[in-house]
Design a protein around this motif. Structure first.
Motif, short mmCIF file in Angstrom:
data_model
loop_
_atom_site.label_atom_id
_atom_site.label_comp_id
_atom_site.label_asym_id
_atom_site.label_seq_id
_atom_site.Cartn_x
_atom_site.Cartn_y
_atom_site.Cartn_z
N VAL A 132 -4.74 3.64 0.79
CA VAL A 132 -3.84 4.20 -0.22
C VAL A 132 -4.12 5.69 -0.38
O VAL A 132 -3.21 6.50 -0.49
N ARG A 186 0.84 -1.21 0.00
CA ARG A 186 0.00 0.00 0.00
C ARG A 186 0.87 1.25 0.00
O ARG A 186 0.56 2.23 -0.68
N ASN A 210 -8.69 -1.21 1.20
CA ASN A 210 -7.34 -0.82 0.80
C ASN A 210 -7.32 0.52 0.08
O ASN A 210 -6.38 1.29 0.21
#
Lengths: 319, 254, 257
Positions: C122, C62, C118
């Motif tokens: 990010v 990430r 996710n």
């Protein structure tokens, strides 16, 4: 350029000099009331200590209370251990966990308890209004939001699922602070949330419904939070601890008997809207620690592998 | 004209923020429209506790920034001027830099409790690196011809620093101070939020816990405005102090 | 001989500090400051087991993605803003405003738009890393040598060639400085992004250790973060040497005169 630079430096140093620094609380001097700093979280659970302070229960016992709001146990426990605060409040599972890791603290008195009434508690397991989930066993394999992991939420929610006949180990917990939970529930990012007041009202207002009162499922009249101190302070000044405990017990009894005043005091240390405060379910504030419930909770936590070894309640609870 | 355009940008953003919840892209319960935030702000500004919190935040921020800048510049010039020192400290700096200041919170709370001092430690630790790294770059960037000239004229150590190293490093240091200023503000508020030391961050935390959503956004708005104001001040100061530097004297034609 | 000298310099101070820490904390009974020996003992068990693949590698992934996106966005926006004074005047207050919002407050707002997976993490990394890159790019673009710019105009070099050879290359030392800072910011944000709606990750693990009173493990995590920073910065330096070879070359030649 030189002149400008000098001016800049001068201004900066003036600014720095003008800022006084905060000195930590001075130790108590004889003849004066003892200065007692208590780390609290500004939530409804701690209404008794605010109320007791207002009513003078602490002043009567020669203590000048300073209530220090903090975000959570992560800030309070180190401060109590180091002596910055004399006492602190924390949820009991953190304290149980701490005991298994030999954190040098000891519970001195009760914090608050579940109301013990299913469907009418100050915390609930809730789902979205149109959710297909109707009962806890359907949470197997689903995502439940907990305000912090390694906390009371995991064992009590798993117990709700277990009692309903579901598979408790397959429930996935996601750490999400209370303020973000209603939005996450609404948008379907989590399947269920375990919230306390006032967030319970928020979820209800957006059409959510309760599917379990997990505190009630876990144990009757479950102890949820407790006030603690460092073992060092207990050894150095047992009299102070005794006086604090007595004042707390008086405050707890008073708050439990006068819920309207409790609601009133909540407006002074939170920003919760008055109409929400009027609707909130308040916790119960018994004076004595419910040891049996605490033991049951410890057993549940051990079963769910939250604790790595059994807790020694004798070491943690007041003798 | 610059001011007008800047205001136009802010207004445009405010309009965007008004429309997004009203158009239903996000629930207005979680992201209130600008108008509601502003009216809540009007109420908040009338409270005493707001001004006390604001002053606390500004105090922590200014003090932390001042310490970080002084330490960063002093150490940066010292280390940068001596190649051996620079080589020796390089690995340590690289190791300490990325440690998030949030990881220091338990230590700070342990030593100083939920007072302003804990947050100050966080702020100084994070801002210091910003300034130090920039100053190190600046010192390393000294024009070799100028350095040789200084040596020919036998300028002493102090004169070299004052006439050679300092002007070269100054633009870098200025960027460093500007970056440090914003990092310091962010960490002041973060520290207050997480540790609970007095200030705007703590007010935001209380608002969050009380589900007072418009109030929280109103306080965040104030934080943002402080950031804008800080940037204005540092830019103006920078322009004054760096009036002689090519980047300020002449904008590149598009 | 020179190589030995360099290695010595590289390791001298850290080793000294490490030794100092070891001896200073050796007899510590403070719960929150365990002896260094205990921390190191915990290091191996904690991080080189299954946690490497379940927590550490996804976090790094990430971080890498967020960093790359921040670089792209920062340079693109920075060039655009640096070249046009009007654009800079228009956007700067808004950007400064957004920048001043602290991550713990920004993340919940981002969660409303980006969910809790996710993508959100990010996005958090990007939202923080983009600033040093952006600012430094703007500065680099503003400080383009006027003579070079005029030369380009005389030779009627425009468009993409001008962008690549004049603008980007002139600004690249500054851009690289920005990228370097963004790296440290990125690691910090990686930790912060995992404090919200996470159930795995390097930062997440460190926070959970703190919550669970596993203090030696927590410190070992902090050490790991530091090591990570060192490794990443070494990698960065290797890449930098390639990208800025021309710049270092010019400087080196001038310095040797």
């Amino acid at each position: 350029m030189r002149r400008n630079l000098a001016a800049l430096l001068f201004a900066t140093s003036l600014l720095a000099a003008a800022c006084g620094s905060n000195t930590p609380a001075a130790p108590s001097t004889p003849g004066q009331p003892d200065k007692v700093a208590v780390g609290v979280i500004p939530i409804l659970d701690v209404a008794p200590i605010y109320l007791g302070n207002q009513k003078g229960f602490f002043k009567n016992r020669n203590m000048e209370l300073k209530l220090e709001p903090a975000q959570g146990g992560a800030a309070i426990v180190p401060a109590v251990v180091s002596g910055q605060y004399q006492f602190g409040v924390s949820n009991v599972v953190s304290l149980l966990l701490g005991q298994t890791r030999n954190v040098p603290v000891k519970i001195v008195c009760n914090g608050d308890n579940s109301t013990g009434v299913d469907g009418q508690d100050f915390a609930a397991l809730m789902v979205k209004g149109d959710s297909p989930i109707k009962s806890p066993k359907q949470l197997a394999g689903k995502k439940v939001a907990a305000n912090t992991l390694k906390n009371i939420v995991e064992p009590v929610v798993r117990e709700s699922v277990r009692k309903d006949g579901g598979d408790p180990a397959s429930v996935q917990f996601v750490e999400l602070a209370f303020p973000q939970q209603p939005a996450a529930l609404q948008s379907g990012q989590v399947d269920a949330v375990f919230v306390v007041e006032p967030f319970q009202q928020t979820v209800l207002a957006q059409g959510g419904r309760k599917i379990a009162s997990s505190y009630v499922d876990a144990a009757p009249n479950l102890m949820v939070a407790g006030y603690f101190t460092s073992t060092q302070l207990l050894g150095q000044n047992p009299d102070l601890v005794k006086r604090f405990t007595e004042a707390m017990k008086e405050s707890l009894a008073y708050a439990d008997a006068h819920p309207d005043e409790a609601r009133q005091i909540i407006t002074t240390y939170t920003q919760i809207a008055p109409d929400v405060i009027a609707k909130m379910t308040l916790p119960k504030w018994p004076q004595e620690i419910n040891r049996a419930a605490l033991q049951k909770l410890a057993d549940l936590a051990l079963q769910d592998k939250l604790l790595e070894k059994p807790v020694d309640l004798n070491a943690l609870l007041p003798s | 004209m610059t001011l007008g355009l800047g205001l136009a940008g802010l207004v445009g953003f405010a309009v965007l923020l008004e429309l997004v919840p009203r158009l239903g892209l996000v629930s207005d319960q979680f992201l209130p429209p600008t108008s509601r935030i502003l009216s809540t702000l009007a109420d908040v500004v009338g409270e005493d506790r707001f001004w006390v919190a604001l002053l606390d935040t500004l105090r922590t921020w200014a003090l932390g920034l001042a310490i970080a800048v002084v330490a960063g510049v002093a150490l940066g010039v010292m280390i940068g001027a001596v190649p051996v020192l620079r080589a020796a400290t390089a690995s340590t700096i690289e190791f300490l830099r990325p440690i998030p200041s949030v990881a220091l919170i338990p230590l700070a709370v342990l030593l100083y409790g939920s007072t302003i001092t804990s947050t100050l430690i966080l702020v100084v630790y994070a801002s210091f690196w910003q300034v130090l790294v920039q100053v190190l770059h600046g010192v390393a960037d000294v024009d070799p011809v100028a350095r040789d000239t200084a040596r020919s004229y036998r300028l002493g150590q102090w004169a070299t620093v004052r006439y050679l190293v300092w002007p070269t490093a100054l633009p870098y240091a200025a960027t460093g101070v500007r970056l440090a200023a914003s990092v310091a503000l962010i960490l002041t508020i973060t520290g207050e939020l997480v540790i609970g030391s007095p200030g705007l961050g703590k007010e935001i935390a209380v608002a969050q816990e009380s589900v007072a959503v418009p109030r929280m956004y109103a306080l965040v708005l104030v934080t943002g405005l402080i950031g804008v104001a800080a940037n204005l001040i540092t830019r103006t100061a920078e322009r004054r102090v760096l009036a002689w530097h090519p980047s300020v004297r002449q904008e590149v034609p598009a | 001989m020179i190589a030995l000298n360099r290695i010595f310099l590289l390791l001298a101070l850290p080793v000294a500090l490490f030794a100092g820490w070891w001896f200073a904390s050796a007899g510590s009974t403070d719960f929150y400051v365990p002896p260094l020996a205990t921390i190191l003992a915990a290091f191996d068990d904690t991080w080189f087991g299954p946690r490497l693949t379940t927590d550490v590698l996804p976090s790094m992934g990430r971080l890498g993605l967020g960093y790359a996106l921040a670089l792209l966005a920062g340079v693109a926006l920075g060039v655009a803003i640096g070249l046009r004074r009007a654009l800079r005047a228009l956007l700067e207050p808004v950007l400064e405003f957004l920048r001043a919002v602290p991550p713990p407050v920004l993340v919940p707002i981002l969660m409303l738009f980006a969910g809790i997976g996710n993508g959100m993490k990010v996005l958090v990394i990007v939202s923080g890393c983009v600033w040093p890159v952006l600012l430094n790019t703007v500065e680099g673009v503003r400080a383009i040598d006027g003579v070079l710019a005029d030369t380009c105009r005389s030779y009627r070099i425009g468009g993409r060639l001008r962008m690549w050879h004049l603008v980007l290359r002139s600004a690249s030392p500054q851009i690289v400085t920005g990228a370097r800072q963004a790296l440290s910011v990125g690691i910090i944000l990686m930790v912060i992004s995992e404090m919200f709606a996470a159930n795995s990750g390097l930062g997440f693990s460190i926070v959970q250790f703190q919550r669970g009173f596993q203090i030696p493990e927590m410190w070992s995590g902090v050490l790991l973060l530091g090591l990570l920073g060192v490794v990443l910065s070494l990698l960065f330096r290797i890449v930098e040497h390639r990208v800025l070879a021309w710049y270092h070359g010019i400087r080196a030649v001038e310095r040797q005169r």
